[in-house]
Write an enzyme that holds these catalytic residues in place. Sequence first.
Site, short mmCIF file in Angstrom:
data_model
loop_
_atom_site.label_atom_id
_atom_site.label_comp_id
_atom_site.label_asym_id
_atom_site.label_seq_id
_atom_site.Cartn_x
_atom_site.Cartn_y
_atom_site.Cartn_z
CB ILE A 1 -0.96 -0.02 1.20
CG1 ILE A 1 -2.04 -1.09 0.98
CG2 ILE A 1 -1.62 1.35 1.40
CD1 ILE A 1 -3.04 -1.21 2.10
N GLY B 1 -6.27 -3.66 7.66
CA GLY B 1 -5.86 -4.64 8.64
C GLY B 1 -6.11 -4.23 10.07
CD GLN C 1 -4.22 -8.61 -6.14
OE1 GLN C 1 -4.95 -9.40 -6.70
NE2 GLN C 1 -2.94 -8.87 -5.90
CB CYS D 1 -8.72 -4.95 -1.58
SG CYS D 1 -7.96 -6.36 -0.76
CG ASN D 2 -11.81 -9.15 -0.44
OD1 ASN D 2 -12.19 -9.61 -1.51
ND2 ASN D 2 -10.69 -9.53 0.13
NE ARG E 1 -3.87 -10.11 -2.71
CZ ARG E 1 -4.08 -9.74 -1.47
NH1 ARG E 1 -4.49 -10.63 -0.57
NH2 ARG E 1 -3.90 -8.48 -1.09
CG HIS F 1 -13.89 -9.81 4.22
ND1 HIS F 1 -13.53 -11.07 4.68
CD2 HIS F 1 -12.76 -9.27 3.70
CE1 HIS F 1 -12.25 -11.27 4.43
NE2 HIS F 1 -11.76 -10.20 3.84
N GLY F 2 -17.89 -9.13 6.14
CA GLY F 2 -19.31 -8.79 6.24
C GLY F 2 -19.57 -7.76 7.31
#
Length: 350
Positions: free
Chosen positions: A12, A108, A301, A142-143, A172, A195-196
Site C-alpha cells: 500500500i 488490517g 486487490q 480491498c474486499n 488471492r 468482511h461482512g
Amino acid sequence: MKKVFVNGYGSIGSRITSFLKDDPEITVIGVGKYSPDEKVNVAISRGLDVYVPERKLGDFSDYAISGSIESALDECDLVVDAAPGGHGYKNKKNLYEPKNIPAIYQGGESTTGDATVSDLLFNSRANYDLVSGKQHVMQGSCNVTGMGRILEPLREKFGDDLIRFDVTLVRRWADIEQTEKNVSDTIEMAEKPHHGDDVKLYFGKDAPLYVRAIKVPTRQMHLHIMDIRFKGAAPKPSKIHDIFADEFGVATLWTAKGTKDVRDYAQNMGFNFTDTNMIHIHANMTTSIGDTVQMMYSDDQTGIVIPENHMLLQAMLFDKSYGDAFAHTESIFHMKEKKQKLQEHFAKKD
C-alpha cells in the site's frame, strides 16, 4: 500545499506515494521503514526520503536515511499509516495521538474492540460526507471497498425491493510483488471472515448481507460471487449492467476468461503496478433466475484502495466536497480512461 507522511512502504505505501507524488496539492515528506532491507534503497531510488524509528537508527547505518519517523511526523499535516495489520493501533497510541496528527489507517486494523483505530470505516461511495472533522479514519480493505462499489449502486436503484445478499469471497493468497510470501497449494477456509461486519459499518448493521470467504493459491486478484435476492422477479442481467455504466471504478467486461487476463492487459497497457484500481464485472457470468440475480466480479486487490485513500485524504486535509474530491482523484488516477480501455478490449463479441 499540505505535507503528508506515509508510514510504511509495502504494497500500500509504495502505491500511495507513487500517486501522491503526482498531486500538485501534496508534498510527500517521506516514508517510514521498520526493516533494513532492499526496499529502503528502492524508496530512495524513487526520490523518497526514508525515515526509521528513532530506536532503530543504528540498524540502518548502511543506508542513506533522512532521519527518525518521530522527527518527520513533527513536520506533517497528516499521516497515511501503511504499516502491517495491528501496528496501526500501536502507532496511533504511541505516535499520532501524542502529536495530535490526523491519520488514515488501512484495512488490517479494527473499528471495534480494544484496538480500535477509528469509529468510521470509510467508503467513498457510501459515507464520504461523514469524514469532515475526523482525526482518525480507517480505510476499508480491498474486499470491503469492492463490495461497496457494487452494493451501494444496487441499493440506490432497487431500495426496498432487495431482500438479501449472499457473497462468497474467493481471495488471492498474496499480492504479485509479495514474493516473500509462499502461495500454498491449498484452498483455505475463513471460519469467521471480518468482511461482512466491516461492510455493515457503512452499509448498515442490520443489512441482510451474508459473507463467506476462501483463500485460493493465486496472486491474481480476488473474485466475488454475489447472489442478490429480490421481493419479486429479479431484473434481467442487462438491467443490472446498466446501473454500472457510469459508475466510478467499475468496468463491465465480457470476454475476460479469468483474472489473469485482466492483469495481463493492465501490464501491457503500462498501468502503474499493473493495477486497474477498479472492480471488473464479468458480465457473461451474470444470470437472472426467479427472484435471484447472480453476478461475479473481480476485485483489483490492493490497487482498489489507493484512489479511496486519495479521496479520504482530501476530505480530511482539505474538507473538499465529494464532487471536488472526485474530480481531483480522477485527474490523478485517470479511472474513466482505464475503464474505457478495459471495456473496449473485453467487449462483447457480435
